[in-house]
Write a protein that holds these residues in place. Structure first.
Motif, mmCIF file in Angstrom:
data_model
loop_
_atom_site.group_PDB
_atom_site.id
_atom_site.type_symbol
_atom_site.label_atom_id
_atom_site.label_comp_id
_atom_site.label_asym_id
_atom_site.label_seq_id
_atom_site.Cartn_x
_atom_site.Cartn_y
_atom_site.Cartn_z
ATOM 1 N N LEU A 115 3.743 26.499 -46.078
ATOM 2 C CA LEU A 115 2.819 25.806 -45.624
ATOM 3 C C LEU A 115 1.594 26.075 -46.624
ATOM 4 N N THR A 116 1.206 25.085 -47.691
ATOM 5 C CA THR A 116 0.250 25.540 -48.561
ATOM 6 C C THR A 116 -1.121 25.174 -48.184
ATOM 7 N N PRO A 117 -2.057 25.943 -48.300
ATOM 8 C CA PRO A 117 -3.556 25.739 -47.838
ATOM 9 C C PRO A 117 -4.152 24.704 -48.718
ATOM 10 N N SER A 118 -3.933 24.716 -50.167
ATOM 11 C CA SER A 118 -4.670 23.872 -50.875
ATOM 12 C C SER A 118 -3.599 23.237 -51.962
ATOM 13 N N GLY A 119 -2.468 23.508 -52.326
ATOM 14 C CA GLY A 119 -1.708 22.545 -52.923
ATOM 15 C C GLY A 119 -1.775 21.238 -52.489
ATOM 16 N N SER A 120 -2.165 20.345 -53.409
ATOM 17 C CA SER A 120 -2.619 18.911 -53.069
ATOM 18 C C SER A 120 -1.977 17.851 -53.360
ATOM 19 N N SER A 121 -1.238 17.922 -54.359
ATOM 20 C CA SER A 121 -0.389 16.802 -54.856
ATOM 21 C C SER A 121 0.656 16.352 -53.711
ATOM 22 N N PRO A 122 1.061 15.166 -53.609
ATOM 23 C CA PRO A 122 1.840 14.722 -52.774
ATOM 24 C C PRO A 122 3.381 14.763 -53.273
ATOM 25 N N ASP A 123 3.534 15.303 -54.474
ATOM 26 C CA ASP A 123 4.805 15.581 -55.161
ATOM 27 C C ASP A 123 5.280 16.983 -54.497
ATOM 28 N N ILE A 124 4.123 17.876 -54.040
ATOM 29 C CA ILE A 124 4.674 19.055 -53.402
ATOM 30 C C ILE A 124 5.502 19.061 -52.036
ATOM 31 N N THR A 125 5.299 18.140 -51.424
ATOM 32 C CA THR A 125 6.077 17.798 -50.133
ATOM 33 C C THR A 125 7.097 16.835 -50.242
ATOM 34 N N SER A 126 7.032 15.957 -51.288
ATOM 35 C CA SER A 126 7.887 14.650 -51.492
ATOM 36 C C SER A 126 9.398 15.114 -51.535
ATOM 37 N N GLY A 127 10.263 14.804 -50.512
ATOM 38 C CA GLY A 127 11.471 15.143 -50.424
ATOM 39 C C GLY A 127 12.018 16.424 -50.221
ATOM 40 N N LYS A 128 10.957 17.220 -49.579
ATOM 41 C CA LYS A 128 11.113 18.437 -49.051
ATOM 42 C C LYS A 128 10.729 18.498 -47.500
ATOM 43 N N ASP A 129 11.687 18.609 -46.754
ATOM 44 C CA ASP A 129 11.351 18.410 -45.176
ATOM 45 C C ASP A 129 10.721 19.831 -44.869
ATOM 46 N N ASN A 130 10.659 20.905 -45.655
ATOM 47 C CA ASN A 130 10.178 22.073 -45.184
ATOM 48 C C ASN A 130 8.793 22.511 -45.692
ATOM 49 N N VAL A 131 8.230 21.555 -46.193
ATOM 50 C CA VAL A 131 6.792 21.972 -46.990
ATOM 51 C C VAL A 131 5.833 21.141 -46.397
ATOM 52 N N PHE A 132 4.813 21.629 -46.051
ATOM 53 C CA PHE A 132 3.578 21.058 -45.316
ATOM 54 C C PHE A 132 2.130 21.532 -45.908
ATOM 55 N N GLN A 133 1.100 20.777 -45.864
ATOM 56 C CA GLN A 133 -0.060 20.979 -46.558
ATOM 57 C C GLN A 133 -1.117 21.142 -45.388
ATOM 58 N N VAL A 134 -1.935 21.918 -45.459
ATOM 59 C CA VAL A 134 -3.283 21.876 -44.807
ATOM 60 C C VAL A 134 -4.580 20.908 -45.390
ATOM 61 N N CYS A 135 -4.453 20.961 -46.602
ATOM 62 C CA CYS A 135 -5.350 20.377 -47.323
ATOM 63 C C CYS A 135 -5.199 18.912 -47.410
ATOM 64 N N PHE A 136 -6.247 18.167 -48.139
ATOM 65 C CA PHE A 136 -5.837 16.718 -48.184
ATOM 66 C C PHE A 136 -5.144 16.593 -49.432
ATOM 67 N N THR A 137 -4.516 15.238 -49.398
ATOM 68 C CA THR A 137 -3.623 15.153 -50.596
ATOM 69 C C THR A 137 -4.568 14.581 -51.642
ATOM 70 N N ASP A 138 -4.171 14.616 -53.053
ATOM 71 C CA ASP A 138 -4.809 14.184 -54.107
ATOM 72 C C ASP A 138 -5.302 12.604 -54.155
ATOM 73 N N PRO A 139 -4.186 11.883 -53.544
ATOM 74 C CA PRO A 139 -4.638 10.496 -53.479
ATOM 75 C C PRO A 139 -5.605 10.087 -52.258
ATOM 76 N N ASN A 140 -5.581 10.602 -51.337
ATOM 77 C CA ASN A 140 -6.631 10.779 -50.347
ATOM 78 C C ASN A 140 -7.955 10.950 -50.854
ATOM 79 N N GLN A 141 -8.156 11.951 -51.553
ATOM 80 C CA GLN A 141 -9.323 12.499 -52.190
ATOM 81 C C GLN A 141 -10.138 11.420 -53.208
ATOM 82 N N GLY A 142 -8.933 11.122 -53.977
ATOM 83 C CA GLY A 142 -9.355 9.798 -54.960
ATOM 84 C C GLY A 142 -9.892 8.667 -54.461
ATOM 85 N N THR A 143 -9.017 8.305 -53.645
ATOM 86 C CA THR A 143 -9.435 6.942 -52.940
ATOM 87 C C THR A 143 -10.622 7.136 -51.693
ATOM 88 N N GLY A 144 -10.791 8.402 -51.298
ATOM 89 C CA GLY A 144 -11.966 8.399 -50.239
ATOM 90 C C GLY A 144 -13.405 8.557 -51.053
#
Length: 335
Positions: A77-106
């Motif tokens: 569970l990463t607090p602040s690693g925000s790239s969607p590639d961190i979790t992509s294809g890895k069912d055991n990896v979750f994020q607490v922070c926003f993803t990069d695309p969410n921030q850029g788009t927002g």
């Protein structure tokens, strides 16, 4: 990184001091935001009996470590690693922070709605996956919304002490808003150098800028009127925030930023899992991992960095980004 450690450590100390039967042993290693060192740190903590990983802090380190945790079946569970590639294809990896695309788009959406005539410059770090990812999403959304991007300038870790060329080019291009998808340390340098050359655009950052006002020696007046998207405001008056901030300041002597708040939330998320799923010191990391994966997809959490936070199967969190403007040396809602 220090803020992440301190936020998690504070949560652990609170839990261990409570009357709960659940107690934690807290392990920590400095990965220096380097993938190879992060993997070495991970292996050291695994040798020391780690059962779950709250980390790493940065995207680059998280990309390397997440692949190993997936192979080992260790929940991450990463607090602040925000790239969607961190979790992509890895069912055991979750994020607490926003993803990069969410921030850029927002950020692009906010600027398009509230500053539609802005001439935008972007200064980003091109050897950092976090900065590059947000920039990419921002440029795409800005194009879709008809924003005018008049200049883009880059830097690297080794060139993060002098931004005179980028700022001069942005000024020459007529940019009246500079988007900074970067961390607060180089941002503080940019603010000071822009002031010195008489360039006064509106600066707009993302969650990596949270901490700017507490940089040693930084004149907070330089940040007056700048904007950022962040999930946490240390100046909010709700009970949870005021308690966290006062305790953190008393222990560490500084005001917590969103990195500390996300890590604090991450520890309490795992604590809730321990309560719900009955984990003990004897539960293997692999058993914890397999139990956490479906549980996270049904769990709803309200904490320092969001209300009613939920997670998708791809490990991404759903929570609202809030725009703040720096006014009189503190954050104020930008609406």
């Amino acid at each position: 990184g220090i803020a992440v450690v301190q936020g998690a450590e504070l949560a652990v100390e609170e839990i261990n001091a409570s009357d709960s039967a659940i107690k934690f042993s807290f392990l920590k290693q400095d990965d220096e935001a380097d993938g190879e060192k992060a993997l070495n740190a991970y292996n050291t903590m695994m040798d020391d009996g780690m059962q779950v990983l709250v980390g790493p802090t940065t995207t680059g380190a998280s990309l390397t470590v997440s692949a190993q945790t997936n192979a080992d079946r260790v929940f991450m569970l990463t607090p602040s690693g925000s790239s969607p590639d961190i979790t992509s294809g890895k069912d055991n990896v979750f994020q607490v922070c926003f993803t990069d695309p969410n921030q850029g788009t927002g950020a692009a959406d906010y600027i398009a709605e509230n500053m539609p005539g802005a001439k935008v410059a972007i200064i980003y770090r091109n050897d950092d996956a976090y900065s590059q990812g947000i920039r990419d999403a921002f440029v795409k959304e800005a194009g879709d919304k008809g924003l005018s991007i008049v200049y883009q300038g880059t830097f690297t870790l080794d060139t993060s002490s002098n931004f005179s060329v980028q700022l001069a080019a942005a000024q020459t291009a007529g940019a009246d808003l500079v988007f900074l998808p970067i961390y607060y340390q180089p941002a503080s340098v940019i603010f000071a150098q822009a002031k010195a050359m008489g360039y006064a655009p509106t600066f707009f950052g993302v969650d990596g800028m949270d901490g700017l006002l507490d940089v040693d020696g930084f004149d907070t007046a330089l940040a007056e009127g700048s904007y950022m998207l962040t999930p946490f405001d240390a100046h909010k008056s709700d009970d949870l925030t005021t308690s966290f901030v006062s305790t953190y300041e008393a222990k560490y002597g500084v005001t917590p930023n969103q990195f500390a708040a996300d890590a604090y939330d991450a520890m309490y998320i795992f604590y809730a899992a321990c309560q719900a799923l009955g984990f003990t010191s004897e539960t293997s990391a692999q058993d914890i991992c397999e139990a956490m994966i479906p549980w996270m997809q049904t769990y709803t959490y309200t904490g320092l960095t969001g209300e009613n936070m939920v997670w998708t199967a791809d490990g991404c969190v759903s929570k609202v980004a809030t725009a703040y403007v720096i006014k009189d040396g503190s954050y104020a809602s930008a609406g």
